[in-house]
Write a protein that holds these residues in place. Structure first.
Motif, PDB file in Angstrom:
ATOM      1  N   LEU A  24       0.824  -1.217   0.000  1.00 56.51           N
ATOM      2  CA  LEU A  24       0.000   0.000   0.000  1.00 56.51           C
ATOM      3  C   LEU A  24       0.858   1.268   0.000  1.00 56.51           C
ATOM      4  O   LEU A  24       0.479   2.273  -0.591  1.00 56.51           O
ATOM      5  CB  LEU A  24      -0.940   0.009   1.206  1.00 56.51           C
ATOM      6  CG  LEU A  24      -2.181  -0.872   1.086  1.00 56.51           C
ATOM      7  CD1 LEU A  24      -2.911  -0.939   2.401  1.00 56.51           C
ATOM      8  CD2 LEU A  24      -3.102  -0.372   0.008  1.00 56.51           C
ATOM      9  N   GLN A  25       2.015   1.183   0.655  1.00 59.17           N
ATOM     10  CA  GLN A  25       2.927   2.340   0.653  1.00 59.17           C
ATOM     11  C   GLN A  25       3.438   2.611  -0.755  1.00 59.17           C
ATOM     12  O   GLN A  25       3.689   3.750  -1.132  1.00 59.17           O
ATOM     13  CB  GLN A  25       4.104   2.078   1.593  1.00 59.17           C
ATOM     14  CG  GLN A  25       3.762   2.405   3.038  1.00 59.17           C
ATOM     15  CD  GLN A  25       4.826   1.943   4.015  1.00 59.17           C
ATOM     16  OE1 GLN A  25       5.869   1.427   3.618  1.00 59.17           O
ATOM     17  NE2 GLN A  25       4.558   2.111   5.292  1.00 59.17           N
ATOM     18  N   GLN A  26       3.580   1.539  -1.545  1.00 57.74           N
ATOM     19  CA  GLN A  26       4.105   1.700  -2.906  1.00 57.74           C
ATOM     20  C   GLN A  26       3.014   2.101  -3.906  1.00 57.74           C
ATOM     21  O   GLN A  26       3.263   2.882  -4.804  1.00 57.74           O
ATOM     22  CB  GLN A  26       4.803   0.414  -3.343  1.00 57.74           C
ATOM     23  CG  GLN A  26       6.136   0.242  -2.627  1.00 57.74           C
ATOM     24  CD  GLN A  26       6.816  -1.055  -2.986  1.00 57.74           C
ATOM     25  OE1 GLN A  26       6.431  -2.129  -2.537  1.00 57.74           O
ATOM     26  NE2 GLN A  26       7.838  -0.963  -3.808  1.00 57.74           N
ATOM     27  N   THR A  27       1.809   1.539  -3.713  1.00 59.00           N
ATOM     28  CA  THR A  27       0.737   1.863  -4.673  1.00 59.00           C
ATOM     29  C   THR A  27       0.079   3.198  -4.344  1.00 59.00           C
ATOM     30  O   THR A  27      -0.430   3.872  -5.232  1.00 59.00           O
ATOM     31  CB  THR A  27      -0.367   0.783  -4.673  1.00 59.00           C
ATOM     32  OG1 THR A  27      -0.892   0.669  -3.349  1.00 59.00           O
ATOM     33  CG2 THR A  27       0.131  -0.558  -5.153  1.00 59.00           C
ATOM     34  N   GLY A  28       0.092   3.566  -3.056  1.00 60.05           N
ATOM     35  CA  GLY A  28      -0.634   4.757  -2.629  1.00 60.05           C
ATOM     36  C   GLY A  28      -2.112   4.416  -2.493  1.00 60.05           C
ATOM     37  O   GLY A  28      -2.545   3.347  -2.922  1.00 60.05           O
ATOM     38  N   ILE A  29      -2.869   5.322  -1.887  1.00 57.91           N
ATOM     39  CA  ILE A  29      -4.291   5.026  -1.662  1.00 57.91           C
ATOM     40  C   ILE A  29      -5.160   5.894  -2.574  1.00 57.91           C
ATOM     41  O   ILE A  29      -4.933   7.070  -2.725  1.00 57.91           O
ATOM     42  CB  ILE A  29      -4.645   5.159  -0.159  1.00 57.91           C
ATOM     43  CG1 ILE A  29      -5.869   4.333   0.189  1.00 57.91           C
ATOM     44  CG2 ILE A  29      -4.788   6.574   0.300  1.00 57.91           C
ATOM     45  CD1 ILE A  29      -5.520   3.064   0.886  1.00 57.91           C
ATOM     46  N   SER A  30      -6.115   5.244  -3.221  1.00 57.82           N
ATOM     47  CA  SER A  30      -7.066   5.960  -4.082  1.00 57.82           C
ATOM     48  C   SER A  30      -8.440   5.343  -3.829  1.00 57.82           C
ATOM     49  O   SER A  30      -8.549   4.342  -3.120  1.00 57.82           O
ATOM     50  CB  SER A  30      -6.671   5.792  -5.541  1.00 57.82           C
ATOM     51  OG  SER A  30      -6.769   4.432  -5.897  1.00 57.82           O
ATOM     52  N   VAL A  31      -9.466   5.907  -4.426  1.00 51.71           N
ATOM     53  CA  VAL A  31     -10.826   5.378  -4.222  1.00 51.71           C
ATOM     54  C   VAL A  31     -10.887   3.933  -4.726  1.00 51.71           C
ATOM     55  O   VAL A  31     -11.466   3.059  -4.076  1.00 51.71           O
ATOM     56  CB  VAL A  31     -11.870   6.261  -4.959  1.00 51.71           C
ATOM     57  CG1 VAL A  31     -13.261   5.672  -4.830  1.00 51.71           C
ATOM     58  CG2 VAL A  31     -11.842   7.672  -4.406  1.00 51.71           C
ATOM     59  N   LYS A  32     -10.246   3.698  -5.881  1.00 52.71           N
ATOM     60  CA  LYS A  32     -10.241   2.347  -6.473  1.00 52.71           C
ATOM     61  C   LYS A  32      -9.569   1.344  -5.526  1.00 52.71           C
ATOM     62  O   LYS A  32     -10.080   0.241  -5.326  1.00 52.71           O
ATOM     63  CB  LYS A  32      -9.483   2.402  -7.801  1.00 52.71           C
ATOM     64  CG  LYS A  32      -9.837   1.292  -8.745  1.00 52.71           C
ATOM     65  CD  LYS A  32      -9.067   1.443 -10.026  1.00 52.71           C
ATOM     66  CE  LYS A  32      -9.043   0.119 -10.761  1.00 52.71           C
ATOM     67  NZ  LYS A  32      -8.113   0.104 -11.864  1.00 52.71           N
ATOM     68  N   VAL A  33      -8.445   1.753  -4.942  1.00 49.93           N
ATOM     69  CA  VAL A  33      -7.714   0.876  -4.010  1.00 49.93           C
ATOM     70  C   VAL A  33      -8.567   0.627  -2.759  1.00 49.93           C
ATOM     71  O   VAL A  33      -8.635  -0.497  -2.260  1.00 49.93           O
ATOM     72  CB  VAL A  33      -6.332   1.484  -3.647  1.00 49.93           C
ATOM     73  CG1 VAL A  33      -5.679   0.752  -2.496  1.00 49.93           C
ATOM     74  CG2 VAL A  33      -5.411   1.464  -4.858  1.00 49.93           C
TER      75      VAL A  33
END
Lengths: 147, 101
Positions: A24-33
């Motif tokens: 999650l630290q690498q992908t970042g957080i978005s609505v889709k995630v």
């Protein structure tokens, strides 16, 4: 971001929690995630409950059975125009939950100290919050039924 | 008759990714993204990983790092071979009916 991981079952979290946090630290957080994580949480709980057993019965099936019985009971009482009784039951459970939550909180404060007593790190603290949640749920149910 | 597989598409993509070499979670996501242009979400990825590990098709390799690499097991390799053979049957039948072969 981290509190999403706390929504997973404990066993799952212990095994994959740190790895998922790293991803999650690498992908970042978005609505889709966030939506993807919520589906993942539901999936993990479904697996967890289907594997837990009480007296040889699968817990997910027991929960479905209990829910169906509850619905049946409520439908029966509503059709008998006994909503007032449901109202009273909801209020009694709400008040009892509130009473227990306060008692447990006081006991916890005496046991671990005032500051720590309000934290969620102790088992009694968690139990107290649980009863507070039950109080909120049943009090809302009472208000809905009363109106 | 083509048998219906037990695992979903993300699980197969993970197994294919691990068939090349051992990878950790984020590396699997990147591999799938670069090869199929599919953005696998972290929730879906770890849901599939937990199922595959439980089935014994992949296993985690010990690592000091927080990123733990996963390896395809022998059972996983056998299962993936079966699944690819099933998919090949479907592709052949589809191609024949479309007159492509």
């Amino acid at each position: 971001m981290r509190w999403f991981i706390y929504l997973y079952p404990k066993i799952w979290r212990k095994r994959y929690g740190k790895e998922l946090e790293q991803v999650l630290q690498q992908t970042g957080i978005s609505v889709k995630v966030m939506i993807d994580l919520l589906f993942g949480i539901l999936d993990a709980w479904q697996i967890e409950l289907s594997e837990r057993k009480i007296y040889g019965f699968r817990m997910d099936r027991l929960l479905v059975l209990i829910s169906l019985l509850n619905v049946l009971l409520i439908v029966q009482l509503i059709s008998l125009r006994e909503v007032i009784m449901l109202e009273q039951i909801a209020l009694i459970i709400a008040m009892l939950s509130f009473f227990l939550a306060v008692c447990i909180l006081i006991v916890n404060m005496f046991k671990v100290g005032i500051a720590k007593g309000f934290s969620l790190n102790t088992r009694l603290g968690k139990l107290s919050i649980g009863f507070m949640g039950s109080y909120a749920l049943f009090f809302v149910s009472f208000l809905v039924l009363a109106n | 008759m083509v048998k219906k597989g037990k695992f979903s598409e993300p699980s197969l993509l993970i197994l294919i990714s691990l068939a090349e070499k051992s990878r950790h979670g984020y590396a699997i996501m990147e591999d799938i993204q670069s090869n199929y242009d599919i953005n696998l979400g972290p929730g879906t990825l770890y849901g599939a990983i937990s199922r595959l590990e439980k089935a014994g098709y992949i296993r985690v390799l010990e690592s000091e790092d927080r990123k733990k690499p996963y390896k395809l097991t022998k059972e996983g390799s056998v299962y993936l071979t079966q699944q690819i053979e099933e998919l090949q049957k479907i592709a052949t039948l589809g191609s024949k009916r479309l007159g492509l072969i």
